[in-house]
Enzyme design. Structure first.
Site, PDB file in Angstrom:
ATOM      1  N   LYS A 131       2.353  -8.374 -23.563  1.00  0.00           N
ATOM      2  CA  LYS A 131       1.956  -7.357 -22.580  1.00  0.00           C
ATOM      3  C   LYS A 131       2.811  -6.104 -22.740  1.00  0.00           C
ATOM      4  O   LYS A 131       2.346  -5.005 -22.591  1.00  0.00           O
ATOM      5  CB  LYS A 131       2.098  -7.893 -21.153  1.00  0.00           C
ATOM      6  CG  LYS A 131       1.666  -6.913 -20.074  1.00  0.00           C
ATOM      7  CD  LYS A 131       0.227  -6.456 -20.268  1.00  0.00           C
ATOM      8  CE  LYS A 131      -0.177  -5.390 -19.286  1.00  0.00           C
ATOM      9  NZ  LYS A 131      -1.521  -4.817 -19.624  1.00  0.00           N
ATOM     10  N   GLY A 187       0.827  -1.206   0.000  1.00  0.00           N
ATOM     11  CA  GLY A 187       0.000   0.000   0.000  1.00  0.00           C
ATOM     12  C   GLY A 187       0.862   1.256   0.000  1.00  0.00           C
ATOM     13  O   GLY A 187       2.026   1.228  -0.383  1.00  0.00           O
TER      14      GLY A 187
HETATM   15  C1  AGP Z   1      -3.771  -2.180 -24.707  1.00  0.00           C
HETATM   16  O1  AGP Z   1      -4.843  -3.008 -24.235  1.00  0.00           O
HETATM   17  C2  AGP Z   1      -2.632  -2.969 -25.284  1.00  0.00           C
HETATM   18  N1  AGP Z   1      -2.181  -3.946 -24.378  1.00  0.00           N
HETATM   19  C3  AGP Z   1      -1.544  -2.092 -25.886  1.00  0.00           C
HETATM   20  O2  AGP Z   1      -2.164  -1.215 -26.811  1.00  0.00           O
HETATM   21  C4  AGP Z   1      -0.748  -1.217 -24.881  1.00  0.00           C
HETATM   22  O3  AGP Z   1      -1.575  -0.222 -24.364  1.00  0.00           O
HETATM   23  C5  AGP Z   1       0.412  -0.562 -25.655  1.00  0.00           C
HETATM   24  O4  AGP Z   1       1.243  -1.597 -26.157  1.00  0.00           O
HETATM   25  C6  AGP Z   1       1.241   0.379 -24.792  1.00  0.00           C
HETATM   26  O5  AGP Z   1       1.817  -0.341 -23.740  1.00  0.00           O
HETATM   27  P1  AGP Z   1       2.488   0.503 -22.537  1.00  0.00           P
HETATM   28  O6  AGP Z   1       1.379   1.299 -21.900  1.00  0.00           O
HETATM   29  O7  AGP Z   1       3.056  -0.538 -21.622  1.00  0.00           O
HETATM   30  O8  AGP Z   1       3.534   1.391 -23.120  1.00  0.00           O
END
Ligand code: AGP
Length: 615
Positions: free
Chosen positions: A610, A102
């Protein structure tokens, strides 16, 4: 969100705690540590990095065989992810060890008070304050639990705390406020965990701690009290989940868990932003007021969902500061030879802090002499490290590839940046800024209540499982929301989905409309007879006239939209600039439910990562 484990019983505490930390690895973390009570002192090993680093250290300097111990996997908020800032945090005499999940909002004032009293700090964390505060309060005659109750009464913010004392083998004490803590009741042994995954391998008998409560564990007893010392009722339940389900908090997918965590994530992102004088303060804003006053242009750079947050930021920053703002896809930014000077502020928005497109754009901006502010969710990641300043979102680890709670906290964070700039440059008075902050502070409860009305959205999603496409339209800050809704559907349900500025339909896209085609419209607030509201109503009528199926997201009580909605999804009334924080939620739920209905992997959609660490 950090992982916490506590144990007291006949087994080796370090082994039980390490096993618990392994089960909490899914939460994401950047350092880990364990402390045990042995022969009147505490032994502690803690290391930056993953558990494998801690296990290597334990192999070299093993902990003594002990039966009372605590452990922690840290998701850094205050202080970089390194050995020094890893938990547990101990007092100078190794008498007390504390782990924490937290944010202690008033840690700076308490730290100053404790330093004045002669305490020396070894870390930059807010948690270490608690170790020394407990030490300053501790009375052997009253015990660690009483010291914890007294300490908690002095803490502001959100915290789960677990502590042990060298003089109290066989005792583990925990406390919680606005952050989860669960007790595991065993046979001749007891456990503490930030969630049941920590001890589900040993017992399925759990006790959920309530708000402002302290628990004192012995091998054969569990006592729960309120912060005032009064006995609190124990509500025990049986955990039927398997280990994997426990990691997801009982949700089917991490994405669903993270959608549900949004109220807490927004609340945590707002914590500690107002100082004792009532002014807005931003962590690690290493740009001076003079530097911020010299800014004559802002360029927002980001990718994907973060880019949509940047589009919303443009409206807020220009409206509140009158600084010209550009929003640029990070992957396009440096190839357009942007005009950047020392008085340009580039704001890089990134959940992971590792997106290569954004990082390369940031480096280009710095080469051109611009100053860079990062808005990021991962403490110590590359993008904030290479920026002049950073504002962290406190969404906690976002495991699902499709960004949800990170998006909402990015929107909140860019609102804070805009208000901070307005405060420094005097384009808004303090009372106006406090008013906006108070409105932001009301968002968690609004999100919470909105999440309870999502069943019709899930039913709508199932009814569209065979749809070939879905269009999204919006105006002003509703336009980035339309883009975000379309992106969620693309990346989760692998469907053709497109977002448009509602006013742009008639310039071509309206040719896409045909009988029954689902079109989602995000309708601005009707408050104050907003011209925007009327314009979107007109666009909705254009769409309906061509036979499309109208799905409308509108403010509760907006009676004008009712005749035009085949499906009406209502959201609580909020100021226009804050509407994206709520309007995005049904679109997240919609995309997740549709993908689930199609049988797709919601947490790990095909072709996606991700964090996109390649250009
Ligand atoms: C969004 O749902 C996607 N996973 C993707 O567009 C992501 O937002 C984009 O790759 C940017 O990632 P970041 O915010 O870690 O830079």
């Amino acid at each position: 969100m950090c992982g916490i484990v506590g144990y007291v019983g006949p087994l080796r505490a370090d082994e039980v705690v390490l096993e618990g930390l392994r089960r909490l690895e899914y939460r994401g973390y950047d350092s880990a540590g364990i402390a045990v009570v042995s022969d009147g002192t505490l032994a502690c090993v803690k290391k930056a990095g993953k558990l494998i680093n801690l296990e290597s250290a334990l192999a070299q300097e093993s902990l003594p065989s002990a039966h009372t111990g605590i452990g922690h996997t840290r998701w850094a908020t205050h202080g970089a992810p390194n050995d020094r800032n890893a938990h547990p945090h101990l007092t100078q005499e190794n008498s007390i060890a504390v782990v924490h999940n937290g944010i202690i909002e008033n840690f700076a004032r308490l730290r100053h008070e404790l330093e004045e009293a002669g305490y020396e700090f070894a870390s930059e964390t807010d948690t270490e304050v608690v170790a020394h505060l407990l030490d300053s309060i501790y009375d052997p005659a009253l015990g660690l639990a009483e010291a914890m109750r007294q300490a908690c009464r002095r803490l502001d913010g959100a915290f789960t705390l677990v502590a042990i004392h060298a003089n109290e083998p066989g005792v583990v004490v925990g406390a919680r406020r606005n952050s989860p803590l669960v007790v595991g009741r065993g046979e001749g042994e007891n456990f503490l965990g930030s969630d049941v995954a920590a001890f589900i391998g040993y017992t399925r008998n759990a006790i959920e701690m309530g708000q402002d409560q302290v628990v004192e564990l012995h091998p054969d007893s569990i006592e729960v009290t309120n912060f005032d010392g009064s006995i609190a009722p124990i509500n025990e339940y049986y955990v039927s989940w398997d280990a994997e389900a426990a990691e997801k908090g009982g949700f089917e997918h991490f994405m669903l868990k993270e959608i549900a965590e949004q109220p807490q994530a927004v609340s945590d992102t707002l914590l500690g932003r107002i100082n004792d004088e009532g002014s807005l303060v931003l962590d690690e804003m290493r740009l001076s007021d003079d530097e911020l006053r010299s800014i004559d242009k802002i360029v927002l750079i980001a990718c994907g969902t973060a880019y949509h947050a940047g589009m919303i930021a443009k409206y807020a920053i220009e409206h509140w500061t009158r600084i010209p703002c550009e929003i640029e896809l990070a992957s396009e930014f440096r190839y357009r030879d942007p005009i950047l000077t020392r008085d340009t502020l580039v704001i890089a928005i990134s959940q992971s802090g590792e997106t290569m497109d954004t990082l390369m754009a940031l480096r280009h901006a710095r080469e051109q002499g611009a100053r860079v502010l990062a808005v990021c969710n991962v403490n110590g990641s590359t993008i904030p490290r290479e920026s002049d300043a950073v504002v962290y979102t406190h969404a906690g680890p976002e495991i699902a590839v499709a960004s949800t709670k990170a998006f909402l906290t990015q929107v909140v964070a860019v609102h804070l940046v805009a208000l901070y700039l307005a405060q420094v440059r005097g384009t808004k008075w303090g009372d106006e800024i406090r008013h906006h902050i108070d409105q932001l502070a009301s968002m968690p409860s609004k999100i919470e209540s909105l999440l309870e009305t999502m069943e019709p959205v899930r039913e709508l999603a199932k009814s569209l499982v065979d749809a070939q496409a879905v269009l999204f339209i919006g105006r002003h800050v509703g336009y980035p929301v339309a883009l975000e809704g379309a992106l969620k559907l693309k990346e989760l349900a692998y469907m053709h989905a497109e977002g448009f500025a509602a006013g742009e339909l008639k310039h071509g896209p309206i040719a896409l409309l045909e009988q029954g085609l689902p079109v989602v419209a995000i309708v601005p607030s009707p408050q104050g007879r907003s011209v925007l509201h009327d314009k979107v109503i007109s666009n909705i009528q254009e769409v309906r006239a061509r036979g499309a199926r109208m799905i409308i997201i509108a403010e509760e009580g907006d009676s004008e939209v009712v005749p035009f909605a085949d499906v009406l999804i209502t959201i609580p009334a909020v100021p226009t600039l804050m509407q994206p924080i709520l309007a995005a939620v049904p679109l997240q739920v919609f995309a997740c439910a549709l993908a689930t209905a199609k049988g797709f992997d919601v947490d790990q959609p095909r072709n996606l990562a991700k964090s996109v660490t390649v250009e």
